[in-house]
Design a protein around this motif. Structure first.
Motif, PDB file in Angstrom:
ATOM      1  N   HIS A 612      48.755  50.907  24.718  1.00 45.20           N
ATOM      2  CA  HIS A 612      49.968  50.830  25.475  1.00 45.20           C
ATOM      3  C   HIS A 612      50.000  49.548  26.524  1.00 45.20           C
ATOM      4  O   HIS A 612      50.959  49.260  26.948  1.00 45.20           O
ATOM      5  CB  HIS A 612      49.820  51.946  26.276  1.00 45.20           C
ATOM      6  CG  HIS A 612      49.932  53.313  25.403  1.00 45.20           C
ATOM      7  ND1 HIS A 612      50.952  53.446  24.873  1.00 45.20           N
ATOM      8  CD2 HIS A 612      49.108  54.262  25.422  1.00 45.20           C
ATOM      9  CE1 HIS A 612      50.889  54.965  24.129  1.00 45.20           C
ATOM     10  NE2 HIS A 612      49.807  55.140  24.409  1.00 45.20           N
ATOM     11  N   THR A 613      48.835  48.773  26.654  1.00 42.88           N
ATOM     12  CA  THR A 613      48.795  47.666  27.631  1.00 42.88           C
ATOM     13  C   THR A 613      48.823  46.385  26.962  1.00 42.88           C
ATOM     14  O   THR A 613      49.375  45.142  27.417  1.00 42.88           O
ATOM     15  CB  THR A 613      47.607  47.720  28.335  1.00 42.88           C
ATOM     16  OG1 THR A 613      46.509  47.387  27.790  1.00 42.88           O
ATOM     17  CG2 THR A 613      47.412  49.044  29.298  1.00 42.88           C
ATOM     18  N   GLY A 614      48.639  46.500  25.695  1.00 42.63           N
ATOM     19  CA  GLY A 614      48.484  45.023  24.917  1.00 42.63           C
ATOM     20  C   GLY A 614      47.375  43.961  25.293  1.00 42.63           C
ATOM     21  O   GLY A 614      47.441  42.975  24.844  1.00 42.63           O
ATOM     22  N   GLY A 615      46.283  44.575  26.261  1.00 47.75           N
ATOM     23  CA  GLY A 615      45.491  43.563  26.639  1.00 47.75           C
ATOM     24  C   GLY A 615      44.061  44.238  26.490  1.00 47.75           C
ATOM     25  O   GLY A 615      44.012  45.144  25.625  1.00 47.75           O
ATOM     26  N   GLY A 616      42.961  43.768  27.198  1.00 50.32           N
ATOM     27  CA  GLY A 616      41.604  44.295  26.858  1.00 50.32           C
ATOM     28  C   GLY A 616      41.419  45.417  27.989  1.00 50.32           C
ATOM     29  O   GLY A 616      42.089  45.927  28.775  1.00 50.32           O
ATOM     30  N   ALA A 617      40.097  45.892  27.977  1.00 48.62           N
ATOM     31  CA  ALA A 617      39.780  47.004  29.172  1.00 48.62           C
ATOM     32  C   ALA A 617      38.241  46.858  29.283  1.00 48.62           C
ATOM     33  O   ALA A 617      37.535  46.251  28.489  1.00 48.62           O
ATOM     34  CB  ALA A 617      40.359  48.398  28.540  1.00 48.62           C
ATOM     35  N   LEU A 618      37.912  47.256  30.514  1.00 46.85           N
ATOM     36  CA  LEU A 618      36.747  47.468  31.010  1.00 46.85           C
ATOM     37  C   LEU A 618      36.354  48.752  31.286  1.00 46.85           C
ATOM     38  O   LEU A 618      36.640  49.544  32.075  1.00 46.85           O
ATOM     39  CB  LEU A 618      36.561  46.737  32.316  1.00 46.85           C
ATOM     40  CG  LEU A 618      34.906  46.781  32.799  1.00 46.85           C
ATOM     41  CD1 LEU A 618      33.883  46.055  31.894  1.00 46.85           C
ATOM     42  CD2 LEU A 618      35.010  45.926  33.994  1.00 46.85           C
ATOM     43  N   VAL A 619      35.465  49.329  30.311  1.00 45.35           N
ATOM     44  CA  VAL A 619      34.960  50.774  30.343  1.00 45.35           C
ATOM     45  C   VAL A 619      33.551  50.800  31.148  1.00 45.35           C
ATOM     46  O   VAL A 619      32.602  50.038  30.846  1.00 45.35           O
ATOM     47  CB  VAL A 619      34.656  51.248  28.959  1.00 45.35           C
ATOM     48  CG1 VAL A 619      34.414  52.754  29.076  1.00 45.35           C
ATOM     49  CG2 VAL A 619      36.037  51.256  28.126  1.00 45.35           C
ATOM     50  N   THR A 620      33.578  51.633  32.231  1.00 43.83           N
ATOM     51  CA  THR A 620      32.411  51.940  32.983  1.00 43.83           C
ATOM     52  C   THR A 620      31.970  53.508  32.988  1.00 43.83           C
ATOM     53  O   THR A 620      32.800  54.290  33.000  1.00 43.83           O
ATOM     54  CB  THR A 620      32.651  51.485  34.612  1.00 43.83           C
ATOM     55  OG1 THR A 620      33.109  50.215  34.392  1.00 43.83           O
ATOM     56  CG2 THR A 620      31.569  51.785  35.164  1.00 43.83           C
ATOM     57  N   VAL A 621      30.720  53.547  32.843  1.00 46.38           N
ATOM     58  CA  VAL A 621      30.160  54.924  32.920  1.00 46.38           C
ATOM     59  C   VAL A 621      29.117  54.966  34.036  1.00 46.38           C
ATOM     60  O   VAL A 621      28.123  54.104  34.097  1.00 46.38           O
ATOM     61  CB  VAL A 621      29.553  55.481  31.645  1.00 46.38           C
ATOM     62  CG1 VAL A 621      29.100  56.783  31.814  1.00 46.38           C
ATOM     63  CG2 VAL A 621      30.546  55.165  30.415  1.00 46.38           C
TER      64      VAL A 621
END
Length: 688
Positions: A612-621
């Motif tokens: 839905h954003t057309g970009g990347g993402a940073l996933v943090t746990v």
């Protein structure tokens, strides 16, 4: 009683005419042998054993078993003569030699053999005789003395030339000449060697007497020194008294006088008509150089000059190869807070010294770091060139923030598209310095070693896949293996040159390397260098590289333990790596009861960000501290549009992923981050 007479005692008298061959040989103190070159077996009949004064119980049926009667110098000379006969494709050979009798005295013996070869000309067997030559030579003492001297001189030439054939560097040549196999056998007490460099002589060896004089390291060719003179004139110079030396070279004599030398020989080193330098030999208790000895020294220096020329060319090629190889490796490593790194590289000492081993440490988005080590197939300039290109490509893909699996997948595709038939193995580790977590991908490479803080070291298994550049059907799969590097632990990534040994299984080499780590220095940099300093005699056959990662301190406990994973725009394949990261973290943090819910929720949030954003993402746990153990998942993207939880009756029109997160998580929410937003959810994780 004379032992020679007793040799006939056990032999029965010859029978009717004509006599049997066995009786005839025994009566003439002669025996036979059969030498199987492939099996290394040497059969001696009873007569041959009597000639050598050996019993069947003393002899083990091998050439080495003759050592009890054969002095080492005689054995070396026989080996040299036999090797020469094989190289020159002779069908027969013969030699006189001495054996040490049971009472300790020496006796002359003679052997003669016939060399049998197969259809390809390879020697397979030697059939021959061995006989007592005492009577034959007893009336020729003077001739034997002269022959002994000549044989000694010949053996010096042969053995020195044989030893020089294996010398690869100038230092190797000097070591041969200074050793017991070299010119010391001629009685020289000191050896000096100088190379002609422009208008100077560079002294590179001053051996056996610790007589090195710094001010004589460089002297002019036009100076009044013996080495300068022989290089100028290309003519040997012999000095047969201390008085002559002092009179002829007054500047040098004060440095030579303390050595108690009575004679000296200075000889030019000439190869292909060009003067390479000069060789100087000092002697004690010597006052003459007969014509035969001068010829011997001239022949020796010719062989030495050729070896030196080969060595200098080899060193020049090796220096060029090392320079090319090292120019393609990183010149420095980035600083990693909370982690220490060390690397070491050694080129192969065989071939041209070129290879495809490489390493790199790459800063990544979000404060993470990638450590990579690999090996391109081959040991030539092509392998080095491919290595340089592959390293640059890996660095570029990693710096873009792709997951470890994606980086290797794209690098493999790049290598397949190159105009080359080479493949490469690789071990890629993505490190989070804050938490010590590593996510590793292995493409045909060796497993790393894990050195624990308790002093033990063992291989750490990483799920493997095909090497880079191999043809595959469909999308290649590079599974991720996660682990947490605890404080004080060290991860060792290395290439196969460090563990491969001729005739030895590679698993044994890995075991030996792990044992060596436990004995190595504590300092990380010294450890890396020490592991590559010819461990177990392995250096030479292949280049070797090692990369060490050590977590030297615990990070500040702000929000507890934390893992990051960057997902590039549209990289849906990275979602599998996200799931593996979350599963590994949850299990390591004792959140097994929640692992499925956490994995599913993280997948949905990351997939929504990509879709839905057309970009990347940073996933943090994160593992949050406090009275109630909670695990928090955060997905940050660059879109400022907040997701909205749909009404149940409209769930079929979209938003099902967010509904799933709402049902699985204990709590979730959205936070604005200036440019972009952060969607998070938390899970209460009771301890087992």
């Amino acid at each position: 009683m004379d032992t020679r007479d007793s040799l006939t005692d056990p032999v029965r008298e010859p029978g009717p005419w004509p006599a049997e061959a066995e009786s005839t040989l025994a009566l003439n103190r002669m025996g036979t042998f059969d030498w199987d070159l492939d099996a290394g077996r040497l059969h001696l009949d009873d007569s041959a054993l009597r000639v050598l004064e050996l019993t069947a119980e003393e002899y083990d049926g091998t050439p080495e078993g003759l050592g009890v009667r054969l002095p080492a110098s005689e054995g070396a000379r026989l080996d040299a003569l036999f090797s020469q006969a094989l190289k020159q494709r002779h069908t027969t050979y013969g030699a006189y030699f001495r054996i040490r009798r049971a009472d300790g005295t020496l006796r002359w013996t003679h052997t003669q053999g016939h060399i049998r070869r197969d259809g390809q000309g390879r020697p397979r067997r030697v059939l021959g005789i061995i006989r007592d030559a005492t009577d034959e030579l007893s009336h020729s003492t003077n001739r034997l003395t002269l022959d002994n001297h000549r044989r000694h001189e010949a053996s010096v030439v042969e053995e020195t030339a044989a030893a020089l054939a294996h010398a690869r560097t100038v230092r190797d040549v000097i070591d041969v000449l200074e050793s017991s196999r070299g010119l010391g056998r001629l009685g020289a007490v000191s050896l000096m060697m100088g190379f002609a460099e422009g208008n100077r002589i560079h002294l590179v060896a001053e051996g056996r007497t610790s007589s090195f004089v710094p001010e004589l390291e460089y002297t002019r060719i036009d100076a009044d020194f013996p080495m300068s003179e022989v290089v100028r004139t290309l003519t040997p110079r012999y000095l047969v008294s201390r008085e002559e030396f002092a009179r002829r070279y007054p500047q040098l004599w004060p440095h030579i006088a303390p050595l108690d030398a009575s004679a000296a020989a200075y000889l030019p080193l000439i190869a292909q008509g060009r003067p390479l330098g000069a060789l100087g030999l000092l002697f004690r208790h010597k006052h003459t150089f007969p014509a035969g000895e001068r010829s011997l020294l001239t022949a020796l220096t010719s062989s030495i000059a050729q070896s030196l020329q080969r060595a200098k060319l080899f060193e020049q090629e090796l220096e060029l190869a090392e320079s090319l190889q090292r120019s393609m490796l990183p010149h420095s490593l980035p600083d990693i807070p909370g982690m220490r790194t060390a690397v070491s590289y050694r080129p192969a000492r065989s071939g041209r010294g070129m290879g495809g081993d490489w390493y790199d440490v790459i800063p990544l988005p979000g404060g993470r770091v990638a450590a990579v080590i690999g090996d391109v197939q081959g040991h030539d300039t092509h392998a080095t060139a491919v290595m340089g290109q592959l390293r640059i490509v890996l660095r570029a893909y990693a710096a873009e923030g792709h997951s470890a699996a994606t980086v290797l997948s794209r690098a493999s595709a790049f290598l397949r598209d190159l105009d080359t038939d080479r493949f490469a193995t690789c071990l890629y580790a993505e490190v989070d310095p804050t938490t010590g977590w590593l996510r590793m991908v292995r493409a045909g490479h060796l497993d790393p070693l894990l050195s624990r803080s308790d002093g033990t070291c063992r291989p750490f298994p990483v799920v493997g896949s095909l090497p880079l550049g191999m043809p595959v059907v469909g999308t290649p799969d590079y599974p991720v293996t996660a682990m947490e590097l605890e404080a004080g632990e060290t991860l060792l990534m290395f290439t196969d040159g460090l563990v491969e040994q001729p005739g030895k299984d590679i698993e044994d080499g890995v075991h030996d390397l792990a044992a060596a780590v436990t004995r190595g220095p504590a300092d990380l940099g010294k450890m890396a260098e020490w592991l590559c300093e010819e461990p177990g005699g392995r250096a030479g056959s292949d280049d070797m590289a090692v990369l060490l990662l050590r977590r030297d301190r615990q990070p500040a406990r702000q929000l507890g333990r934390r893992l990051h994973q960057h997902v590039a725009p549209g990289d849906t394949r990275a979602l599998a790596g996200i799931r593996q990261m979350v599963q590994a973290a949850a299990r390591a943090w004792n959140a097994d009861p929640c692992v499925d819910d956490i994995t599913q929720a993280t997948h949905e949030l990351a997939a929504n960000a990509l879709e839905h954003t057309g970009g990347g993402a940073l996933v943090t746990v994160r593992l949050l501290g406090g009275a109630e153990r909670r695990l928090r998942v955060e997905v940050e993207d660059a879109s400022s549009v907040h997701p909205v939880l749909p009404a149940p009756e409209r769930s079929g029109q979209g938003g099902r992923g967010l509904l799933l997160v709402d049902r699985l998580a204990d709590v979730w929410g959205v936070e604005s981050r200036g440019v972009g937003k952060l969607v998070w959810c938390e899970f209460i994780c009771p301890s087992d």
